[in-house]
Write a protein that holds these residues in place. Structure first.
Motif, PDB file in Angstrom:
ATOM      1  N   GLY A  30       9.450  60.110  28.914  1.00  0.00           N
ATOM      2  CA  GLY A  30       9.047  58.910  28.184  1.00  0.00           C
ATOM      3  C   GLY A  30       7.537  58.847  28.079  1.00  0.00           C
ATOM      4  O   GLY A  30       6.899  59.821  27.708  1.00  0.00           O
ATOM      5  N   HIS A  31       6.958  57.679  28.370  1.00  0.00           N
ATOM      6  CA  HIS A  31       5.522  57.477  28.566  1.00  0.00           C
ATOM      7  C   HIS A  31       4.671  57.503  27.308  1.00  0.00           C
ATOM      8  O   HIS A  31       3.728  56.740  27.192  1.00  0.00           O
ATOM      9  CB  HIS A  31       4.988  58.524  29.559  1.00  0.00           C
ATOM     10  N   TRP A  32       4.989  58.348  26.336  1.00  0.00           N
ATOM     11  CA  TRP A  32       4.065  58.679  25.248  1.00  0.00           C
ATOM     12  C   TRP A  32       4.528  57.973  23.977  1.00  0.00           C
ATOM     13  O   TRP A  32       5.119  58.573  23.090  1.00  0.00           O
ATOM     14  CB  TRP A  32       4.033  60.183  25.067  1.00  0.00           C
ATOM     15  N   SER A  33       4.213  56.684  23.856  1.00  0.00           N
ATOM     16  CA  SER A  33       4.738  55.902  22.730  1.00  0.00           C
ATOM     17  C   SER A  33       4.164  56.362  21.394  1.00  0.00           C
ATOM     18  O   SER A  33       4.832  56.245  20.361  1.00  0.00           O
ATOM     19  CB  SER A  33       4.462  54.410  22.936  1.00  0.00           C
ATOM     20  N   THR A  34       2.932  56.869  21.394  1.00  0.00           N
ATOM     21  CA  THR A  34       2.339  57.334  20.133  1.00  0.00           C
ATOM     22  C   THR A  34       2.925  58.670  19.688  1.00  0.00           C
ATOM     23  O   THR A  34       2.754  59.064  18.541  1.00  0.00           O
ATOM     24  CB  THR A  34       0.815  57.455  20.266  1.00  0.00           C
ATOM     25  N   LEU A  35       3.606  59.354  20.585  1.00  0.00           N
ATOM     26  CA  LEU A  35       4.357  60.551  20.203  1.00  0.00           C
ATOM     27  C   LEU A  35       5.671  60.152  19.553  1.00  0.00           C
ATOM     28  O   LEU A  35       6.103  60.740  18.561  1.00  0.00           O
ATOM     29  CB  LEU A  35       4.609  61.418  21.442  1.00  0.00           C
ATOM     30  N   GLY A  36       6.295  59.104  20.098  1.00  0.00           N
ATOM     31  CA  GLY A  36       7.559  58.631  19.548  1.00  0.00           C
ATOM     32  C   GLY A  36       8.708  59.574  19.849  1.00  0.00           C
ATOM     33  O   GLY A  36       8.621  60.460  20.701  1.00  0.00           O
ATOM     34  N   TRP A  37       9.797  59.372  19.141  1.00  0.00           N
ATOM     35  CA  TRP A  37      10.994  60.196  19.329  1.00  0.00           C
ATOM     36  C   TRP A  37      10.707  61.642  18.977  1.00  0.00           C
ATOM     37  O   TRP A  37      10.130  61.958  17.928  1.00  0.00           O
ATOM     38  CB  TRP A  37      12.135  59.664  18.473  1.00  0.00           C
ATOM     39  N   LEU A  38      11.093  62.526  19.877  1.00  0.00           N
ATOM     40  CA  LEU A  38      10.997  63.961  19.641  1.00  0.00           C
ATOM     41  C   LEU A  38      12.270  64.588  20.169  1.00  0.00           C
ATOM     42  O   LEU A  38      12.623  64.401  21.340  1.00  0.00           O
ATOM     43  CB  LEU A  38       9.769  64.542  20.358  1.00  0.00           C
ATOM     44  N   GLY A  39      12.972  65.297  19.331  1.00  0.00           N
ATOM     45  CA  GLY A  39      14.208  65.934  19.734  1.00  0.00           C
ATOM     46  C   GLY A  39      14.197  67.415  19.396  1.00  0.00           C
ATOM     47  O   GLY A  39      14.108  67.769  18.218  1.00  0.00           O
ATOM     48  N   ARG A  40      14.231  68.268  20.416  1.00  0.00           N
ATOM     49  CA  ARG A  40      14.299  69.715  20.227  1.00  0.00           C
ATOM     50  C   ARG A  40      15.399  70.252  21.128  1.00  0.00           C
ATOM     51  O   ARG A  40      15.949  69.526  21.944  1.00  0.00           O
ATOM     52  CB  ARG A  40      12.971  70.384  20.613  1.00  0.00           C
ATOM     53  N   ASP A  41      15.689  71.518  20.990  1.00  0.00           N
ATOM     54  CA  ASP A  41      16.711  72.122  21.846  1.00  0.00           C
ATOM     55  C   ASP A  41      16.331  72.043  23.319  1.00  0.00           C
ATOM     56  O   ASP A  41      17.201  71.909  24.187  1.00  0.00           O
ATOM     57  CB  ASP A  41      16.934  73.584  21.465  1.00  0.00           C
ATOM     58  N   ASP A  42      15.023  72.125  23.615  1.00  0.00           N
ATOM     59  CA  ASP A  42      14.571  72.204  25.003  1.00  0.00           C
ATOM     60  C   ASP A  42      13.832  70.955  25.476  1.00  0.00           C
ATOM     61  O   ASP A  42      13.334  70.929  26.599  1.00  0.00           O
ATOM     62  CB  ASP A  42      13.642  73.408  25.181  1.00  0.00           C
ATOM     63  N   LEU A  43      13.751  69.908  24.627  1.00  0.00           N
ATOM     64  CA  LEU A  43      12.828  68.813  24.932  1.00  0.00           C
ATOM     65  C   LEU A  43      13.234  67.554  24.185  1.00  0.00           C
ATOM     66  O   LEU A  43      13.577  67.601  23.003  1.00  0.00           O
ATOM     67  CB  LEU A  43      11.419  69.234  24.481  1.00  0.00           C
ATOM     68  N   PHE A  44      13.190  66.419  24.900  1.00  0.00           N
ATOM     69  CA  PHE A  44      13.411  65.126  24.264  1.00  0.00           C
ATOM     70  C   PHE A  44      12.367  64.137  24.773  1.00  0.00           C
ATOM     71  O   PHE A  44      12.158  64.028  25.988  1.00  0.00           O
ATOM     72  CB  PHE A  44      14.812  64.586  24.576  1.00  0.00           C
ATOM     73  N   ALA A  45      11.729  63.423  23.861  1.00  0.00           N
ATOM     74  CA  ALA A  45      10.796  62.349  24.202  1.00  0.00           C
ATOM     75  C   ALA A  45      11.417  61.034  23.763  1.00  0.00           C
ATOM     76  O   ALA A  45      11.833  60.890  22.612  1.00  0.00           O
ATOM     77  CB  ALA A  45       9.450  62.564  23.494  1.00  0.00           C
ATOM     78  N   LEU A  46      11.482  60.047  24.683  1.00  0.00           N
ATOM     79  CA  LEU A  46      12.276  58.846  24.429  1.00  0.00           C
ATOM     80  C   LEU A  46      11.484  57.540  24.482  1.00  0.00           C
ATOM     81  O   LEU A  46      12.096  56.472  24.416  1.00  0.00           O
ATOM     82  CB  LEU A  46      13.437  58.760  25.428  1.00  0.00           C
ATOM     83  N   ASP A  47      10.154  57.592  24.612  1.00  0.00           N
ATOM     84  CA  ASP A  47       9.394  56.340  24.516  1.00  0.00           C
ATOM     85  C   ASP A  47       9.138  56.066  23.047  1.00  0.00           C
ATOM     86  O   ASP A  47       8.276  56.682  22.424  1.00  0.00           O
ATOM     87  CB  ASP A  47       8.080  56.435  25.279  1.00  0.00           C
ATOM     88  N   SER A  48       9.886  55.121  22.481  1.00  0.00           N
ATOM     89  CA  SER A  48       9.772  54.796  21.058  1.00  0.00           C
ATOM     90  C   SER A  48       9.003  53.501  20.820  1.00  0.00           C
ATOM     91  O   SER A  48       9.162  52.856  19.788  1.00  0.00           O
ATOM     92  CB  SER A  48      11.179  54.687  20.442  1.00  0.00           C
TER      93      SER A  48
END
Length: 281
Positions: A228-246
């Motif tokens: 999470g943590h990175w709200s300016t990154l937003g949702w990121l979905g890859r085979d090896d990685l997910f970012a969930l701070d939206s």
């Protein structure tokens, strides 16, 4: 049984309720993994904590930098800032129960599924750390978190140094390095030197720095990392990685990722959030 990983709630209790309704969450059947920053900046941190405490083992929680900030404020190690909304925890009659519960939470999870390993952290993993090393180092701080020396550490927690991992680090420097990597990391060099000034999206990497997950040869490429943590990154979905701070607290979305235990496919579920903070205020 369903497993869900949920991004930064930050005291947005009503949004959390809507998300749980949307996924038809049942604590007797499902498990929630929260990626940290349960509290602060939103309007009802106490409500979030009481809700999660009531779920028992069905809510597994990581701590983020805002959760540690609450613990620091509770022992006088840090004064709440103008943007903080921690009063309804610090002034609550059940304050000590909420703080004690926070101290029992985690800094990393490694979930072994039939077809993959999933490493969950709040912010990031240094490129030189393996998943098992990250889990072990998280455990070092968890021991302090639950022990008698937490107050001493919290008074020395804040600071950006050391900014590069060394296995020989000891004491406060070692603990601060572990905490900063797991709860604050966004950018680092290929050698793992961390940078903490930049909070914009991945495109804003300072010269010589990369988003931590783009470092060539990163040792956690053999697992799926969720953070999470990175709200300016937003949702990121890859085979090896997910970012969930939206960016829920900023008026974005609160995100849950349903972990499919049968195939590599996962499902993103989101609810729109009321804006509790305005960037730049």
């Amino acid at each position: 049984m369903a497993l869900y990983m949920i991004g930064d709630v930050q005291g947005c209790n009503s949004a959390l309720q809507r998300l749980l309704n949307k996924i038809s969450f049942s604590p007797s059947r499902d498990t929630l993994y929260f990626l940290g920053d349960l509290v602060n900046r939103g309007p009802d941190s106490a409500g979030v904590l009481r809700r999660l405490m009531g779920f028992g083992a069905s809510a597994q929680c990581l701590l983020g930098n805002h959760d540690l900030h609450l613990l620091a404020a509770s022992v006088g190690a840090r004064r709440p800032s103008r943007k903080d909304t921690l009063g309804n925890v610090l002034d609550a009659p059940d304050r000590e129960a909420m703080l004690a519960w926070l101290r029992q939470q985690h800094m990393a999870f490694l979930l072994e599924q039939q077809h993959q390993s999933v490493l969950m952290v709040h912010a990031g993993v240094l490129p030189g750390w393996t998943a098992s090393q990250a889990l072990a180092l998280a455990g070092e701080f968890e021991a302090v978190l639950r022990g008698p020396d937490l107050g001493d550490f919290l008074h020395q927690m804040y600071g950006d140094s050391p900014n590069q991992w060394d296995d020989a680090l000891q004491g406060i420097d070692r603990l601060r390095m572990i905490v900063n990597a797991l709860t604050r990391l966004r950018f680092c060099t290929a050698e793992g030197v961390m940078e903490f000034e930049t909070s914009d999206g991945a495109h804003a990497a300072p010269a010589g720095y990369l988003p931590w997950y783009e470092v060539p040869g990163r040792k956690t490429r053999d697992v799926t990392v969720v953070f999470g943590h990175w709200s300016t990154l937003g949702w990121l979905g890859r085979d090896d990685l997910f970012a969930l701070d939206s960016g829920c607290v900023w008026g974005g979305h609160l995100s849950a990722l349903k972990l499919d235990t049968g195939t590599p496919a996962h499902e993103l579920i989101q609810v729109k959030c009321e804006q509790a903070q305005k960037p730049g205020d």
